[in-house]
Design a protein around this motif. Structure first.
Motif, short mmCIF file in Angstrom:
data_model
loop_
_atom_site.label_atom_id
_atom_site.label_comp_id
_atom_site.label_asym_id
_atom_site.label_seq_id
_atom_site.Cartn_x
_atom_site.Cartn_y
_atom_site.Cartn_z
N ASP A 60 0.94 -1.32 -0.02
CA ASP A 60 0.08 0.02 -0.08
C ASP A 60 0.68 1.21 -0.04
N MET A 212 -9.64 -1.13 8.62
CA MET A 212 -9.58 0.06 9.49
C MET A 212 -9.31 0.07 11.02
N THR A 216 -8.79 5.05 11.33
CA THR A 216 -7.57 5.19 10.60
C THR A 216 -7.25 3.91 9.55
N LYS A 217 -7.07 4.11 8.27
CA LYS A 217 -6.85 3.03 7.48
C LYS A 217 -5.32 2.35 7.43
N SER A 220 -5.29 -1.21 3.18
CA SER A 220 -6.29 -0.77 2.10
C SER A 220 -7.35 -2.15 1.97
N PRO A 221 -8.56 -1.83 2.12
CA PRO A 221 -9.75 -2.83 1.84
C PRO A 221 -9.43 -3.73 0.74
#
Length: 314
Positions: A60, A212, A216-217, A220-221
């Protein structure tokens, strides 16, 4: 959900711990002794799923290339290997344990013990002969996990543990841990991490929330979902499928005839009864830690035989 049946069953089992969270609320917390809650304990191959999270974070952040990047990007010497199939190995093949190395973890070639007795674990893995085309089938291999840890250190410019402190452990509030290293100082990718049961629950909750944590991420999904979906079906004695260092499976209740009776889940697993189960449709995380050396009888599949039926009960 029938928590009372789980609590009753736990009295007959010798688990170190059992934690169940639903809708981000701890609904069951069981420890063998009060000290178990705070003691660091080996999570064995659950370490692989922690490493998977770190690899996803590094991708990411652009520190690692996309999963279709060739392994030769990090180990160009593979281009000189007489078996050209080694140049076809990609990062994703390491993550799905489908690199194609001729490897038997225990028994047979005893590849894992031989690796841990070698002076250079990464070199040992890279020098193993090939038995399959990369991507053809999943073969359980802690050696490729060691390659991933070494690659992460190379790409991030810091140790795997330090990277975890910055981008995973720190944000999750995991302050205490222990992590073994190989002879070159690379943190063990496939085992060797010690955590508390509550910290394993945080890892599961992070994945349930698709990366999450407290608004806060962290991951990433898209990366969470890709890493926990079935990439390859596994061969006996394993069941289900395998993603990026996560196992996948489906539980179907024979006692119910509704769609709710069949639930897909993914999980981390470690030798001796260490598990983190994530059931997205039920918004549930289950952590089990155990010490099977204390067992005199064959181990019970606590999740599938006791916990899953109770979670699906009306």
């Amino acid at each position: 959900m029938n928590l009372s049946s789980i609590s009753a069953a736990l009295t007959t089992l010798d688990l170190r711990s059992c934690l169940i969270s639903r809708d981000n609320r701890l609904v069951l917390e069981h420890y063998r002794t009060p000290n178990t809650a705070t003691e660091l304990a080996k999570i064995n191959s659950c370490t692989k799923s922690v490493l998977s999270a770190l690899i996803c974070i590094a991708m990411d952040k652009g520190l690692l290339p996309q999963p279709d990047a060739p392994l030769t990007l990090f180990y160009p010497q593979l281009s000189l290997d007489p078996d050209h199939r080694k140049t076809e190995i990609k990062l994703e093949h390491l993550l799905t344990m489908s690199a194609g190395f001729n490897w038997t973890e225990f028994g047979g070639q005893n590849s894992f013990p031989r690796m841990t007795r070698s002076p250079d674990w990464v070199r040992f893995v890279l020098e193993q002969p090939m038995s399959d085309t990369p991507g053809a089938r999943m073969v359980y291999n802690s050696g490729v996990s060691q390659l991933l840890s070494a690659i992460l250190r190379q790409a991030a410019g810091m140790s795997t543990a330090k990277f975890a402190e910055h981008y995973l452990f720190g944000p999750l509030g995991i302050k205490a841990y222990e992590w073994e290293v190989d002879p070159q100082g690379v943190h063990t990718g496939g085992f060797g991490l010690k955590l508390r049961p509550s910290d394993l629950l945080k890892l599961g909750q992070l994945y349930l929330q698709e990366g999450m944590w407290e608004n806060t991420k962290l991951i990433s999904p898209e990366r969470v979902n890709r890493s926990t979906e079935t990439a390859l079906h596994v061969e006996a004695p394993y069941r289900g499928g395998y993603g990026w260092h996560w196992w996948t499976d489906v539980y179907t209740s024979a006692a119910q005839e509704s769609s709710a009776a069949s639930q897909a889940y993914f999980y981390a697993r470690g030798y001796g009864g260490q598990f983190v189960y994530i059931m997205p449709e039920l918004s549930t995380v289950v952590v089990l830690t155990e010490d099977q050396r204390r067992k005199k009888k064959p181990p019970v599949d606590v999740f599938r035989e006791i916990i899953a039926p109770a979670l699906l009960a009306p």
